[in-house]
Scaffold this motif. Structure first.
Motif, PDB file in Angstrom:
ATOM      1  N   GLN A 151      -7.316   0.157  -0.513  1.00 60.34           N
ATOM      2  CA  GLN A 151      -7.518  -1.143   0.129  1.00 60.34           C
ATOM      3  C   GLN A 151      -8.776  -1.138   0.995  1.00 60.34           C
ATOM      4  O   GLN A 151      -9.556  -2.084   0.961  1.00 60.34           O
ATOM      5  CB  GLN A 151      -6.288  -1.454   0.985  1.00 60.34           C
ATOM      6  CG  GLN A 151      -6.304  -2.838   1.604  1.00 60.34           C
ATOM      7  CD  GLN A 151      -4.960  -3.192   2.220  1.00 60.34           C
ATOM      8  OE1 GLN A 151      -4.064  -2.346   2.307  1.00 60.34           O
ATOM      9  NE2 GLN A 151      -4.797  -4.424   2.629  1.00 60.34           N
ATOM     10  N   ASP A 182      -5.296  -1.374  -4.974  1.00 54.75           N
ATOM     11  CA  ASP A 182      -4.736  -1.963  -3.759  1.00 54.75           C
ATOM     12  C   ASP A 182      -5.662  -3.071  -3.261  1.00 54.75           C
ATOM     13  O   ASP A 182      -6.682  -2.799  -2.623  1.00 54.75           O
ATOM     14  CB  ASP A 182      -4.566  -0.859  -2.709  1.00 54.75           C
ATOM     15  CG  ASP A 182      -3.584  -1.267  -1.621  1.00 54.75           C
ATOM     16  OD1 ASP A 182      -3.086  -2.400  -1.665  1.00 54.75           O
ATOM     17  OD2 ASP A 182      -3.316  -0.423  -0.743  1.00 54.75           O
ATOM     18  N   SER A 188       0.834  -1.207   0.000  1.00 55.16           N
ATOM     19  CA  SER A 188       0.000   0.000   0.000  1.00 55.16           C
ATOM     20  C   SER A 188       0.862   1.247   0.000  1.00 55.16           C
ATOM     21  O   SER A 188       0.589   2.213  -0.712  1.00 55.16           O
ATOM     22  CB  SER A 188      -0.907   0.019   1.227  1.00 55.16           C
ATOM     23  OG  SER A 188      -1.703  -1.138   1.260  1.00 55.16           O
TER      24      SER A 188
HETATM   25 MG   LIG Z   1      -1.990  -2.791   2.157  1.00 59.56          MG
END
Ligand SMILES: [Mg+2]
Ligand SMILES: Nc1ncnc2c1ncn2[C@@H]1O[C@H](COP(=O)(O)OP(=O)(O)OP(=O)(O)O)[C@@H](O)[C@H]1O
Ligand SMILES: Nc1ncnc2c1ncn2[C@@H]1O[C@H](COP(=O)(O)OP(=O)(O)OP(=O)(O)O)[C@@H](O)[C@H]1O
Ligand SMILES: [Mg+2]
Lengths: 233, 361, 284, 233, 361
Positions: free
Chosen positions: E84, E159, E41
């Motif tokens: 994410q 992500d 990330s």
């Molecule tokens: Mg991550």
């Protein structure tokens, strides 16, 4: 303009010489407004939490009402408290008029709506999953409240800062129920910084007013430094 | 231990759950699988008293948990929940994990010990002092698990607890879950979209679809004998084809699938519309020439329609009038010189065909 | 064994006063003397005349000190107050810009007011009169002058044009406003002297019986509010008309302003037209 | 106590009869305080955003300073503005003293710190991922500001409610720079509800004071209903 | 198109990225895989200008994106990012998706059309008017994808975009990603913990570990020829064992693994400590008796140590001095009557043994 500079000079003089009158007035301001802020905080937080997390009919109207009370003029608060505690009023027998206690009551009432409202706003900003997590971890009501406060501490302490600021800077209620009395004993006097500023202003003593204003802001700065320290922990 | 009776949940005009019924035994690991938006999270939230059902009853140890408002604290304290998108309290990782213990008045030394152990178990030893808000997605998910775990609940509810984890961490967490279940007899309800996880962990799986459990059964049952074609497709039965029974006797039948005849074991009678579910690993692909006879089985000639990678395998789809997919290792694909367009034959036994009634969507 | 003589508990005396009197700081000079002599603590609340009278009516104070004869009379007549004593007097002044656009310098108050009104109402004039407009003693006096000059206050003066503006605040603020607008106003001498340094305004009219300003103190009727501190209240009123204090009053402000702010009432009762008993006789 | 009931009766009478004096005063209050609130909002939002999202040395001290200014007494604000715009002050030539414009300026200055501070608090409550998402979607500065405001609208509008409440209820600055003038033309008058309340109170006219207070709260209620409507959208 | 040159990122005293270098070509799909907390990330955020690197340079089309502050808006507008844990704007789903288009001043009718299409593509047709905050985890993830997609960026950063999705939805989204790449030539950087997803989608995979890319290569390379034992373990090579080369000639060697000798193809010389990586699907298990000879290969006798389910297969671990795992279908396990403790032999060719230098952890 010159008076502003004079005000700073005068403020410096008063502080440096620890002018006893001014120190007493400043101390009284701090005691009264801090007490009121603490009282109002203790009331506003559970109240705000109950309103924010509760579901009951009329909830929105209640929030509206609270927001409306932000506009309550200090003079009106002063008047209402005055009517209640004046000798002919329902609580007249307590002889609270023209006492610091009365000022604490008035300031508490004055800042309660704004503190409750801002508490609601602070709590409504907490991630609902945080709320659910606390519940699911088996928090009692009190534990829930304490922990949700911790999460919202930045906003909650901002609320306290607002409450204190409003309490220590207000004058209308203080003068009506306190009377701005300069007595020879500390406890009987009800002169605080704002009422003293008003008086000086009405007598045309602008540098003195500004000096007292600067002292008031210095106190506020101290209180806010304390608040910010907790806030950023 | 947990009984769901006809539980339903509506949001405004949207009905998410509609008559969910199930019983989960003490010490059982029960996996809820189902498509995105099926209501898995909603169901777990209802069990954890975070939301109220629109209808039906949820009982734990015989107590209607949504009716007994004054006991909700003690009921809630029986349970631990790991949220799908866990939230971090704005403090350290260690404090995040300690919260539940603090609520229960545990002593400082006990807390410290348990928190350390928990961090270790989820593979985050040494992260105790980091601020929880700065954790990565997978790290936070593990902290949330640790947080729910340290309070040693009787019931552990986990909402896709490994969604953000890599396979190595997943394996570790799965072992941990099995260990908790084994050592403490904890009843575990886990929602997952990873069906193999359901299979690895769960004693029973419930397939949540269209508002209710379409099937509840052992992992093997769900995977090999899906209750209907939706479940079949969902659990990854690659080959789900519709057809009509043209001959049936002695539990054996012949099904016509768009002109191709398939033998299957089933008790449906002639003329019924059915659906055939054939797992890809039950299908053998052989070069067209070398197809061996298969007694009572099916040998369907066709051509390779596509080859696509699938982990260490290749998925080979053969067009034999209808598409049939099989999974072969890369090596086999190379050895047999299977390419797109190659003439091959697909063979499978009648037993490996699972027949269900066709449902209209 | 010896026992300490417990000092008699300090009595509290609550006084409501009008702001203009309070702002002169005369009472600040006198209270320590009184507290010393009578073992009392003096609590002074200053407020607008109306508000001060209300404090008296509610029995929230023990003594009332104002300068509005008419309303005092009503207050006494209604039985809220007793034992009025006059302790000081002075004169109001009409102040205005040095240029004196209405040409009132040296006129009698009534004539001066008339002139201000006339010029103020002519088109394009920049003559302005700022009134306290707050029902204070000073405002009452102003209205009395308008009446004496032959005008109906609410019809001919109030709202007759932008030349007449009501400040609705204290004397100090009113003076500041008059200064800002280079306007005329009626002021008590004490506040005017206190503000003089910051002002461009000069005294234009300071003679005329009607400008007389009489200050009194009175007790709140103990029969109405039985628990008022009637003894100390009595002591205070008597203290104010005592010879020593009268002397003090007569000399107050000379060192600061070069002229006294008040005249002692004690020997001038005829001149100011109040009964002798009100200036001389202590309350029994 | 009886005065409170009288106050309500009087308020009803004043409203029903559309008492022209009172209507003019109320209208002036609304115009002045709304203008000040709008001005302060327009200043506080970009300022608060710049402080909240910015990274510069002294950021924390600045926030502290702003919080401290919550305690600025209205009288001091009034005095400072007074000194600036009085005839002998630096802006004396504008002849602003004792005009509604001066009151707007004073109220704007008065509520600017609290509105900026609460804006910061409101914005700091927005999920950082929301912020990142806006950036990553390619927001310009202005688009970012507008959208982050939309996300924080509950708290931002609470801030506006606080600002308006403080503006319309304050009296110290209004009286000092406005002068509570009741002139015959609407524009020359500077009497607003709070200064009128003060005046009535100083005259001992409690029912009238309370009546004006009720009218003030009625106005605040109206404004808050408008705010809440937007808030809950 | 995207060049990462020695990029590093420190948080306080924690170094997350430390000299990441890679080039991603125009129109390429590049997957970043790596354990939880590896910095996937963080890396994507650095590329999307959401955070500044502590060192190194990131160039897009030759421009150092972190140096050119005044061009950051136009650079950012080249990219779309799917977070994410996507955040929903507090409004409707349709408005959430429209935001990027509004920023670019698109007309109302265009917006409406594109939003509708996008909703349809991610399988959420009809959800436009729902409040985005009420979406389920998987639904929100798809909305986030739609939101990044509608602006048709040149570079799409994703992500773990399917972490919360069920297999059926995953398949749909993967097809969508491939389609976007194919139709618009969009360069796609996707972080994923699902290695098979990397394989299905990516042209190249970068394995992020210990602060840098341990390996960058085609999916097949990464899976069959992992650069070191960490990568091998991470990409799911079940059998990673350490040993010492005891004989070596002509690219062929014999490795001693705790007393057992294994033949392998490798160019390591005698005495070197190595690590053998053997994919479980390359290992055949046969009843001890029936083991066929395998020229130049390995036949190791042993007993079955454990059998555990793995999707539609069973994972059989054989103890032959060291544990070796293989994957067999349930049917084969039944047919060969393999049970825990059964004597079996495990066989594999020398070619299927991938040898890497042993690294100390
Ligand atoms: Mg991550
Ligand atoms: N407050 C609400 N109003 C309207 N619809 C809602 C609300 N809350 C949830 N939903 C809908 O209910 C459905 C079920 O949501 P839930 O979160 O239980 O799904 P899920 O099975 O957990 O999905 P996922 O696998 O994506 O997490 C979703 O379609 C969601 O949009
Ligand atoms: N502000 C911070 N302070 C300290 N550590 C941080 C900070 N932000 C991130 N980290 C650490 O950096 C590491 C990398 O985080 P990142 O989110 O990039 O991981 P990731 O590879 O995406 O992991 P995952 O697969 O779990 O999402 C993590 O260990 C995290 O704890
Ligand atoms: Mg969910």
């Amino acid at each position: 303009m010159y008076e502003i500079i004079e005000g700073f000079v005068e403020a410096a003089r008063l502080i440096v010489t620890l002018d006893p009158d001014v120190m007493a007035i400043a101390a009284r301001s701090i005691v009264i407004s801090l007490t009121a802020t603490i009282l109002a905080t203790l009331l506003a937080i559970p109240l705000g939490a109950a309103i924010n997390f509760g579901t009951f009919p009329g909830r929105k109207s209640l929030i509206n009402l609270i927001q409306t009370l932000y506009s309550l003029p200090t003079v009106i608060v002063g008047l209402l408290i005055f009517l209640l505690i004046s000798r002919v009023g329902p609580f007249g027998s307590l002889r609270l008029l023209f006492t610091p206690t009365a000022m604490v009551i008035a300031q508490t009432v004055l800042i309660l709506p704004i503190m409750t409202g801002l508490t609601i706003s602070a709590l409504s900003g907490v991630d609902p999953v945080v709320r659910d997590t606390l519940y699911s971890l088996g928090a009692t009501r009190l534990q829930f409240l304490v922990n949700i406060m911790k999460e919202a501490r930045f906003a909650i302490l901002a609320t306290v800062a607002v409450g204190f600021g409003r309490a220590i800077s207000e004058v209308g209620a203080a003068i009506l129920v306190g009377g701005n009395i300069a007595a020879s004993s500390f406890g009987s006097s009800t002169r605080v910084l704002t009422t003293a500023i008003s008086l000086e202003t009405s007598m045309g003593n602008i540098p003195e007013s500004i000096a007292l204003g600067i002292i008031l802001l210095a106190i506020a700065l101290g209180v806010n430094l304390a608040i910010t320290t907790v806030q950023h922990r | 231990m947990i009984e769901l009776e006809n539980v339903s949940k509506r949001f405004d005009d949207k009905t998410v759950l509609d008559g969910v019924t199930a019983r989960i035994g003490r010490g059982e690991i029960f996996a809820v699988i189902g498509p995105s938006g099926a209501g898995k999270s909603t169901l777990l939230r209802l069990v954890d008293l975070l939301d109220s059902p629109s209808g039906g009853t949820i009982r734990i140890d015989g107590i209607d948990i949504h009716a007994e408002r004054e006991r909700s604290l003690s009921i809630r304290r029986m349970m631990g929940m790991v949220f799908q998108k866990p939230a971090a309290f704005n403090t350290t990782v260690a404090e995040n994990i300690a919260v539940g213990l603090r609520f229960r008045g545990a002593g400082e030394s006990v807390i410290q010990k348990k928190v350390e152990d928990a961090l270790d178990m989820v593979g985050l030893a040494g992260y105790g002092e980091q601020r929880a808000r700065t954790l990565s997605g997978g790290e936070m998910q593990r902290v949330a698990l640790a947080r729910a775990m340290v309070i040693e609940p009787e019931i552990l509810l986990m909402d896709e607890p490994t969604a953000n984890l890599d396979p190595v961490s997943v394996e570790k967490i799965e072992e941990l879950v099995l260990q908790i279940n084994r050592d403490h007899g904890t009843t575990i309800v886990i929602s997952t979209h990873d069906m193999y996880q359901g299979q690895r962990l769960a004693h029973r799986i419930g397939v949540l679809m269209n508002g209710g459990f379409a099937q509840v059964g052992s992992p093997r049952e769900v995977f090999t004998l899906p209750a209907n074609q939706d479940v079949a497709r969902f659990v990854g039965t690659e080959n789900v084809v519709e057809g009509v029974v043209v001959a049936a006797e002695f539990g054996s039948s012949v099904v016509d699938v768009g002109g191709v005849r398939v033998r299957a074991r089933s008790s449906f009678s002639q003329g019924e519309e059915v659906c055939l579910c054939i797992r890809s690993e039950d299908i053998r692909i052989a070069p067209a020439a070398g197809a061996r006879g298969l007694r009572g089985g099916n040998i369907l000639p066709g051509t390779v329609a596509s080859i696509s990678p699938r982990g260490p395998f290749s998925r080979v789809t053969v067009d034999c009038g209808f598409p049939l997919s099989s999974v072969l290792s890369w090596k086999v694909v190379d050895d047999l010189e299977i390419r797109k367009g190659s003439p091959v034959s697909a063979s499978f036994t009648a037993e490996s065909v699972h027949v269900v009634r066709a449902t209209r969507n | 064994t010896t026992s300490d003589p417990t000092p008699a508990e300090k009595q509290q005396l609550r006084i409501a006063t009008t702001t203009s009197l309070y702002d002169t700081k005369l009472l600040e000079r006198l209270t320590p003397i009184f507290e010393e002599q009578y073992n009392a603590e003096v609590l002074i609340v200053s407020a607008g005349t109306g508000k001060a009278i209300e404090y008296g009516q509610n029995g929230d104070v023990d003594v009332l000190m104002v300068h509005d004869r008419a309303r005092e009379d009503a207050f006494l007549a209604d039985g809220y107050g007793v034992n009025r004593r006059v302790f000081a007097y002075n004169y109001f002044v009409v102040v205005g810009p040095e240029s004196d656009p209405a040409g009132i310098k040296g006129l009698q108050p009534e004539a001066a007011f008339t002139a201000i009104r006339e010029t103020g109402m002519t088109d394009g004039s920049d003559v302005v009169f700022v009134s306290r407009g707050d029902a204070s003693g000073t405002h009452s006096k102003e209205k009395a002058i308008w009446k004496a000059a032959g005008f109906n206050y609410s019809a001919d003066v109030q709202g007759s044009g932008d030349w007449y503006q009501e400040a609705g605040t204290g004397m100090g603020a009113t003076l500041a406003m008059a200064n800002e607008k280079q306007a005329y106003t009626l002021s008590d001498i004490g506040t005017y002297l206190a503000y003089k340094g910051d002002l461009d305004l000069v005294t234009l009219v300071d003679e005329g019986d009607i400008l007389l300003n009489i200050y009194c103190a009175m007790q709140i009727n103990p029969e109405k509010y039985s628990d008022t501190n009637s003894t100390v209240a009595k002591d205070w009123v008597n203290f104010m008309i005592s010879e020593d204090v009268q002397k003090e009053i007569a000399s107050f402000g000379v060192d600061q302003y070069g002229q006294p702010l008040f005249y002692a009432a004690r020997n001038d009762w005829e001149k100011i037209g109040v009964p002798q008993a009100e200036v001389k006789d202590p309350i029994p």
